[in-house]
Write a protein that holds these residues in place. Structure first.
Motif, PDB file in Angstrom:
ATOM      1  N   MET A  18       0.635-115.839 -23.586  1.00  0.00           N
ATOM      2  CA  MET A  18      -0.632-116.047 -22.882  1.00  0.00           C
ATOM      3  C   MET A  18      -0.541-117.201 -21.894  1.00  0.00           C
ATOM      4  SD  MET A  18      -3.232-115.217 -25.959  1.00  0.00           S
ATOM      5  CE  MET A  18      -4.872-115.358 -25.274  1.00  0.00           C
ATOM      6  N   LYS A  19       0.315-118.172 -22.213  1.00  0.00           N
ATOM      7  CA  LYS A  19       0.505-119.273 -21.269  1.00  0.00           C
ATOM      8  C   LYS A  19       1.278-118.800 -20.034  1.00  0.00           C
ATOM      9  CE  LYS A  19       0.534-122.948 -24.594  1.00  0.00           C
ATOM     10  NZ  LYS A  19       1.512-123.638 -25.419  1.00  0.00           N
ATOM     11  N   LEU A  20       2.204-117.853 -20.248  1.00  0.00           N
ATOM     12  CA  LEU A  20       2.998-117.336 -19.123  1.00  0.00           C
ATOM     13  C   LEU A  20       2.157-116.479 -18.195  1.00  0.00           C
ATOM     14  CD1 LEU A  20       6.289-116.131 -20.876  1.00  0.00           C
ATOM     15  CD2 LEU A  20       5.895-118.290 -19.684  1.00  0.00           C
ATOM     16  N   GLU A  21       1.259-115.702 -18.787  1.00  0.00           N
ATOM     17  CA  GLU A  21       0.466-114.729 -18.015  1.00  0.00           C
ATOM     18  C   GLU A  21      -0.997-114.970 -18.344  1.00  0.00           C
ATOM     19  OE1 GLU A  21       1.784-111.560 -16.184  1.00  0.00           O
ATOM     20  OE2 GLU A  21      -0.230-111.953 -15.432  1.00  0.00           O
ATOM     21  N   PRO A  22      -1.656-115.837 -17.536  1.00  0.00           N
ATOM     22  CA  PRO A  22      -3.008-116.234 -17.928  1.00  0.00           C
ATOM     23  C   PRO A  22      -4.021-115.077 -17.915  1.00  0.00           C
ATOM     24  CG  PRO A  22      -2.105-117.673 -16.210  1.00  0.00           C
ATOM     25  CD  PRO A  22      -1.226-116.480 -16.281  1.00  0.00           C
ATOM     26  N   GLY A  23      -3.819-114.083 -17.063  1.00  0.00           N
ATOM     27  CA  GLY A  23      -4.759-112.961 -17.046  1.00  0.00           C
ATOM     28  C   GLY A  23      -4.636-112.159 -18.331  1.00  0.00           C
ATOM     29  N   ILE A  24      -5.697-111.502 -18.739  1.00  0.00           N
ATOM     30  CA  ILE A  24      -5.630-110.701 -19.963  1.00  0.00           C
ATOM     31  C   ILE A  24      -6.185-109.305 -19.701  1.00  0.00           C
ATOM     32  CG2 ILE A  24      -5.920-112.673 -21.510  1.00  0.00           C
ATOM     33  CD1 ILE A  24      -8.837-111.106 -21.864  1.00  0.00           C
ATOM     34  N   ILE A  25      -5.867-108.407 -20.614  1.00  0.00           N
ATOM     35  CA  ILE A  25      -6.489-107.095 -20.628  1.00  0.00           C
ATOM     36  C   ILE A  25      -7.219-106.984 -21.940  1.00  0.00           C
ATOM     37  CG2 ILE A  25      -6.063-104.616 -20.735  1.00  0.00           C
ATOM     38  CD1 ILE A  25      -3.982-104.872 -18.698  1.00  0.00           C
ATOM     39  N   SER A  26      -8.493-106.661 -21.886  1.00  0.00           N
ATOM     40  CA  SER A  26      -9.268-106.562 -23.120  1.00  0.00           C
ATOM     41  C   SER A  26      -9.937-105.201 -23.156  1.00  0.00           C
ATOM     42  CB  SER A  26     -10.316-107.669 -23.138  1.00  0.00           C
ATOM     43  OG  SER A  26     -11.021-107.631 -24.353  1.00  0.00           O
ATOM     44  N   SER A  27     -10.090-104.647 -24.355  1.00  0.00           N
ATOM     45  CA  SER A  27     -10.743-103.343 -24.400  1.00  0.00           C
ATOM     46  C   SER A  27     -11.705-103.255 -25.559  1.00  0.00           C
ATOM     47  CB  SER A  27      -9.700-102.230 -24.465  1.00  0.00           C
ATOM     48  OG  SER A  27      -8.922-102.369 -25.607  1.00  0.00           O
ATOM     49  N   GLN A  28     -12.643-102.351 -25.427  1.00  0.00           N
ATOM     50  CA  GLN A  28     -13.594-102.064 -26.493  1.00  0.00           C
ATOM     51  C   GLN A  28     -13.597-100.562 -26.690  1.00  0.00           C
ATOM     52  OE1 GLN A  28     -17.571-103.558 -25.892  1.00  0.00           O
ATOM     53  NE2 GLN A  28     -18.215-102.997 -27.964  1.00  0.00           N
ATOM     54  N   THR A  29     -13.671-100.134 -27.941  1.00  0.00           N
ATOM     55  CA  THR A  29     -13.646 -98.710 -28.214  1.00  0.00           C
ATOM     56  C   THR A  29     -15.030 -98.236 -28.632  1.00  0.00           C
ATOM     57  OG1 THR A  29     -11.352 -98.868 -28.901  1.00  0.00           O
ATOM     58  CG2 THR A  29     -12.524 -96.898 -29.557  1.00  0.00           C
ATOM     59  N   VAL A  30     -15.497 -97.183 -27.988  1.00  0.00           N
ATOM     60  CA  VAL A  30     -16.752 -96.546 -28.363  1.00  0.00           C
ATOM     61  C   VAL A  30     -16.379 -95.282 -29.127  1.00  0.00           C
ATOM     62  CG1 VAL A  30     -18.902 -95.531 -27.504  1.00  0.00           C
ATOM     63  CG2 VAL A  30     -17.823 -97.438 -26.257  1.00  0.00           C
TER      64      VAL A  30
END
Lengths: 421, 421
Positions: free
Chosen positions: A169-181
């Motif tokens: 996470m320090k190397l790649e500050p952007g994230i991908i987050s998901s939510q499941t419906v």
């Protein structure tokens, strides 16, 4: 940044085990916003492993290797990675102490080759392993990061989550987050039709649908700088999906299964439930009972496989069985009514069907299943046609019963809608 | 000869699905005597797929690709493989007719892009796909064989078994054949101790043990020129294993599961069976009922989750529940006795235990399970300590119940031994 996975193990090349580590690591890396273009499996062979690692380092920023950190001669991953990265192996006092403690806790004595596991590439970052004797290592060099993880999933997963994820996470500050419906009661194509403009039009977050047995999951995935920003992007999309699919959505929480949603619905309405199963033979009860805390709603259930059991235990009429057969709308209904009377449960569900492989006719083919649900005296019966083998038909029937229970309860207590609960 | 696998699909790189195709193909190829040194996963990307295929062709005799044969723009495998092998794509009349027939049978109309699936690399061997619209292809060139298979497992597996295996068997006449000896009632380390000299000493066939839930599988694997020669090598080793492990072996047939072995034992002795399950909640019944033909032995069963159900349905005494608790040797025994009386079944099995996650105490920890088996009035009760989560504890308990049933029946009918059956 790009990441590449190398899973080391002859048992993978022989197909003795399925590579669940690759799926786990790939999903986690995608969630961190890293792009993965290659996964490779190689055996415990020095030269082939070395070539594979060279290729991976040339084309990817981060290389994650799993497996081959054991104490035996066959385990070569650390030795090969150290050589490729130009580091000598030196004993790490902390790792040696951990190995000592691991054996002491089990009243066992380490063998000579166990100490090999305390050797770490010079200046490597040691990743502690509370679940085994092989520590993990990160070797970092300019723009290349090589991560070595043990192969057993119960060692790999906590190590990845506790030590590797924070590092990445320090190397790649952007994230991908998901939510499941999670949706039930309508098929995947219907879901896609209802959400087509969202699926086609959305770029961030994106929408994808996944068909499961008896249900459909919609994954809403956002790219963002942080978790908070990702949630801000996801929230209105989930809200829009809710407004379109309404009560067909049974949860928006990752860890809630269909059976748990049904048990929670029963708890919320202070209802008790019971099942009488023929072809499913206990699968439905077993799924409900897998939910912790089910004891407040589920007291007893029946497996009524024979006609006699349907008659003696549930009071299905002999004439009904003779006239319509055991696999019929009428029998399913009498099973549910008899079960409700017998058990005094608020909700009584019955399943009768032909799971095969034999016994099918043109009129009543294998896969034909009737499910009845009685809620406080009101019975709903539905006919289903499932395909597959004996086991998949039975699993589909158990899932369908959960969906039917849910819709019957919601209908009965129509004032309770998704939004209010 | 060497074989290499390339699995194509972004969903694999994202970790959305587990790569079961790789394990399946690897196991089959190992069985054919082919050596597999590399498996690679790449996405639906033209350049990366082309590079991967080039590398694979250089170092392996046979390259099997799976996935990417669909009708959409994303599906590139056939196009890339044709280019790498220097073949142009031409329409195959037979494949076109199959696609027409596939849609006609479903009352649907193919879209324009479906016809793309009828394009085959010139001089390629077409592999028919009765389960989908994408035919497979083999492109053969001097010493290189490139096999293209569809990604969905229910299309890939029959195509591989019916068309690719015969092709590969001609290329590599030597085979690897194996037989599995399935054992229950003793643990893996005990099995290894009893067979240590065979495991260490055998070169052809080799022996390997695999621990499963409640059972151990021993795989005896021989290399030979043909199936007959392989069987000749395997037979004396299996005989020796039988003489050492005796009744702990429940089958030497690949397709026989533990539940099927138990059902066959019941059938052979004309016995009926019933179950009363608390913590397993129907799992044991569901496993028995998954065996086709179980209706001759299994008539009805009970899920007695609450104390009241144990009392009312099975006649467990209130004083027993109060004094010893629901999870006790005494309750398990009364459950089995009550169940036998109630159901008039020859064999009555009861399970009561703490599956967690809550409810454990120091005296009765989570994982404590009692199983009782009553065979014609004779009751055996056993205490177990399982570890894991709620689901794994319940699955282990159901397996243990099958093992206990088997040993109680064998003991009761002690004249029926493994050899005679």
């Amino acid at each position: 940044m790009t990441v590449e996975l190398i899973c080391v193990g002859t048992e993978l090349l022989l197909g003795n085990i399925v590579n669940t580590n690759a799926a786990y690591l790939a999903e986690k890396c995608a969630g961190l916003g890293l792009s993965c273009y290659y996964q490779t499996v190689v055996g415990d062979n020095e030269q082939r492993l070395e070539n594979t690692l060279h290729t991976a380092i040339e084309r990817s920023d981060i290389v994650i290797l799993s497996g081959g950190l054991g104490p035996t001669e066959d385990d070569l991953t650390k030795e090969v990675a150290s050589r490729v990265m130009g580091r000598e192996l030196v004993e790490d006092a902390g790792s040696r102490a951990c190995i000592e403690a691991f054996f002491a806790a089990r009243g066992a004595i380490p063998t000579e080759n166990n100490w090999k596991q305390a050797l770490i590439p010079r200046d490597g970052i040691v990743l502690p392993n509370p679940n085994g004797t092989a520590p993990g290592v990160i070797i970092a060099e300019k723009d290349t990061h090589v991560v070595l993880l043990p192969g057993p999933p119960h060692e790999l997963k906590p190590m990845f989550e506790n030590h590797v994820m924070p590092y990445l996470m320090k190397l790649e500050p952007g994230i991908i987050s998901s939510q499941t419906v999670k949706v039930c009661g309508i098929g995947e194509s219907k879901v896609e039709t209802l959400l087509k403009d969202l699926i086609d039009g959305q770029e961030n977050p994106t929408l994808a649908t996944y068909a499961k047995t008896g249900e459909v999951h919609i994954r809403v995935t956002a790219k963002a700088e942080g978790e908070k920003e990702a949630r801000r992007l996801i929230k209105p999309v989930v809200k829009e999906i809710k407004s379109r699919l309404g009560n067909n959505i049974y949860t928006t929480e990752e860890e809630v299964t269909l059976e748990r949603a049904v048990v929670e619905l029963l708890l919320a309405n202070e209802l008790t439930v019971t099942c009488a199963e023929s072809c499913t033979g206990g699968l439905l009860s077993a799924r409900l009972i897998n939910v912790p805390g089910v004891s407040d709603v589920y007291k007893s259930g029946y497996v009524t496989y024979s006609n006699k059991a349907k008659r003696k235990l549930l009071g299905v009429k002999k004439s009904t069985l003779n006239k319509y057969g055991a696999v019929s709308r009428q029998t399913a209904e009498e099973m549910a009514r008899g079960l409700a009377f017998l058990s005094k449960s608020d909700v009584a569900v019955s399943i009768t069907g032909l799971a095969g492989p034999d016994g099918g006719t043109e009129e009543k083919p294998v896969g034909l299943v009737y499910i009845a649900c009685c809620v406080k005296g009101e019975v709903t019966v539905k006919e289903y046609h499932f395909s597959g083998n004996r086991q998949t038909i039975r699993e589909a029937a158990a899932s369908a019963a959960l969906v039917l229970m849910r819709s019957c309860i919601l209908e009965y207590f129509s004032e309770i809608t998704f939004g209010k609960k």
